[in-house]
Design an enzyme around this catalytic site. Structure first.
Site, mmCIF file in Angstrom:
data_model
loop_
_atom_site.group_PDB
_atom_site.id
_atom_site.type_symbol
_atom_site.label_atom_id
_atom_site.label_comp_id
_atom_site.label_asym_id
_atom_site.label_seq_id
_atom_site.Cartn_x
_atom_site.Cartn_y
_atom_site.Cartn_z
ATOM 1 N N ARG A 1 12.534 -2.197 10.476
ATOM 2 C CA ARG A 1 11.635 -1.631 11.484
ATOM 3 C C ARG A 1 11.388 -2.671 12.575
ATOM 4 O O ARG A 1 11.233 -3.839 12.286
ATOM 5 C CB ARG A 1 10.298 -1.262 10.827
ATOM 6 C CG ARG A 1 10.329 0.034 10.067
ATOM 7 C CD ARG A 1 9.182 0.182 9.093
ATOM 8 N NE ARG A 1 7.892 -0.262 9.614
ATOM 9 C CZ ARG A 1 6.752 -0.185 8.931
ATOM 10 N NH1 ARG A 1 6.735 0.311 7.692
ATOM 11 N NH2 ARG A 1 5.624 -0.606 9.453
ATOM 12 N N ARG B 1 0.747 -8.107 14.095
ATOM 13 C CA ARG B 1 0.147 -7.176 13.124
ATOM 14 C C ARG B 1 -0.852 -7.886 12.235
ATOM 15 O O ARG B 1 -1.898 -7.327 11.900
ATOM 16 C CB ARG B 1 1.243 -6.524 12.271
ATOM 17 C CG ARG B 1 2.078 -5.539 13.064
ATOM 18 C CD ARG B 1 3.322 -5.136 12.320
ATOM 19 N NE ARG B 1 3.054 -4.348 11.143
ATOM 20 C CZ ARG B 1 3.907 -4.201 10.138
ATOM 21 N NH1 ARG B 1 5.068 -4.821 10.162
ATOM 22 N NH2 ARG B 1 3.600 -3.451 9.121
ATOM 23 N N ARG C 1 11.869 -6.461 4.177
ATOM 24 C CA ARG C 1 11.816 -5.013 4.014
ATOM 25 C C ARG C 1 12.881 -4.311 4.862
ATOM 26 O O ARG C 1 13.087 -4.623 6.016
ATOM 27 C CB ARG C 1 10.417 -4.533 4.420
ATOM 28 C CG ARG C 1 10.178 -3.069 4.229
ATOM 29 C CD ARG C 1 8.714 -2.768 4.053
ATOM 30 N NE ARG C 1 7.929 -3.022 5.259
ATOM 31 C CZ ARG C 1 6.602 -2.911 5.301
ATOM 32 N NH1 ARG C 1 5.922 -2.606 4.202
ATOM 33 N NH2 ARG C 1 5.955 -3.141 6.419
ATOM 34 N N LYS D 1 0.829 -1.221 0.000
ATOM 35 C CA LYS D 1 0.000 0.000 0.000
ATOM 36 C C LYS D 1 0.855 1.259 0.000
ATOM 37 O O LYS D 1 0.545 2.218 -0.688
ATOM 38 C CB LYS D 1 -0.882 0.079 1.254
ATOM 39 C CG LYS D 1 -1.941 -0.972 1.375
ATOM 40 C CD LYS D 1 -2.883 -0.662 2.549
ATOM 41 C CE LYS D 1 -2.181 -0.580 3.897
ATOM 42 N NZ LYS D 1 -1.626 -1.862 4.358
ATOM 43 N N ARG E 1 -8.262 1.984 10.216
ATOM 44 C CA ARG E 1 -7.879 0.608 10.502
ATOM 45 C C ARG E 1 -8.881 -0.085 11.421
ATOM 46 O O ARG E 1 -8.715 -1.263 11.713
ATOM 47 C CB ARG E 1 -6.526 0.596 11.195
ATOM 48 C CG ARG E 1 -5.357 0.122 10.293
ATOM 49 C CD ARG E 1 -4.146 0.155 11.182
ATOM 50 N NE ARG E 1 -2.972 -0.514 10.778
ATOM 51 C CZ ARG E 1 -1.970 0.018 10.081
ATOM 52 N NH1 ARG E 1 -2.088 1.202 9.560
ATOM 53 N NH2 ARG E 1 -0.866 -0.661 9.894
#
Ligand code: AMP
Ligand code: ZN
Length: 215
Positions: free
Chosen positions: A160, A171, A127, A13, A88
């Site tokens: 992260r 998550r 990532r 996204k 969310r």
């Protein structure tokens, strides 16, 4: 044009939001980026949300909504904006409705990026990002020219905290229980377009543009 981007963590996204923002000349509003910015600057808000973010949990609706209301009060949103990572929860979606209604505006389209969970976990775990400029890489899909260093400013790339395996699970759970129901919430109003989130960023952008052009 007001767009809401939906999809699980790691669906791409953020990448799409940046591309769409550049393409249509409207601001990209990422609540995740805003929270990370507060954290990095060590603001009161940043200190408040740090632990919850790092563990992969959701920041409270009150804090999040307040921050978004502030952001939507700025002049640069007048010709539209892209929401990435917000809303969310149903409470956030209802809050957003209120803010938009009071401004006489409405959501034009909700883009739902569809990817399966396995792929998403692989995307997230590879990532890496630049703590200085925010550029995002992937160790195998989109590696920097020099391993571990940002192409733009040579800063050492970091993972992260919330992308670490133990927190990814949390998550995904938060997403499934709290965020996934928003698709039905918006589909009930005929706003949702599903987009295949598998492929190159450019290919997915092309699919997104087709949807937005009504094709
Ligand atoms: P993201 O970059 O969108 O994955 O967001 C990173 C983290 O920021 C999330 O895991 C949450 O802890 C927090 N966050 C971002 N957006 C929201 C939101 N709309 N509601 C609650 N927490 C959020
Ligand atoms: Zn950089």
């Amino acid at each position: 044009m007001i767009l809401v981007l939906l999809g699980p963590p790691g669906a791409g996204k953020g990448t799409q939001a940046k591309l769409i923002a550049a393409e249509y000349g409207i601001p990209h509003i990422s609540t995740g980026d805003m929270f990370r910015d507060h954290k990095a600057r060590g603001t009161e808000l940043g200190k408040k949300v740090q632990a919850i973010m790092d563990s992969g949990g959701l920041v409270t609706d009150d804090i999040t909504n307040e921050m978004v209301r502030d952001r939507l009060g700025r002049a640069d949103v007048s010709s539209g904006f892209i929401l990435d990572g917000y809303p969310r929860t149903t409470a956030q979606a209802e809050f957003l409705d209120g803010v938009l209604t009071r401004a006489g505006r409405k959501i034009d389209r909700v883009l739902s990026y569809e990817v399966d969970e396995e792929l998403v976990v692989e995307r997230i775990s590879g990532r890496r990002s630049c703590p200085k400029c925010g550029a995002v890489y992937h160790v195998s899909q989109n590696p920097p020219k020099v391993t571990g260093h940002c192409d733009k400013d040579d800063t050492g790339l970091v993972q992260r905290d919330d992308d670490k395996p133990e927190n990814v699970k949390k998550r995904m759970h938060e997403y499934a229980s709290k965020t996934a129901p928003l698709k039905a919430f918006y589909a009930g109003r005929g706003l949702v377009s599903e987009i295949d989130g598998v492929g190159s960023p450019e290919g997915i952008l092309a699919a997104t543009k087709m949807v937005l052009a009504g094709k």
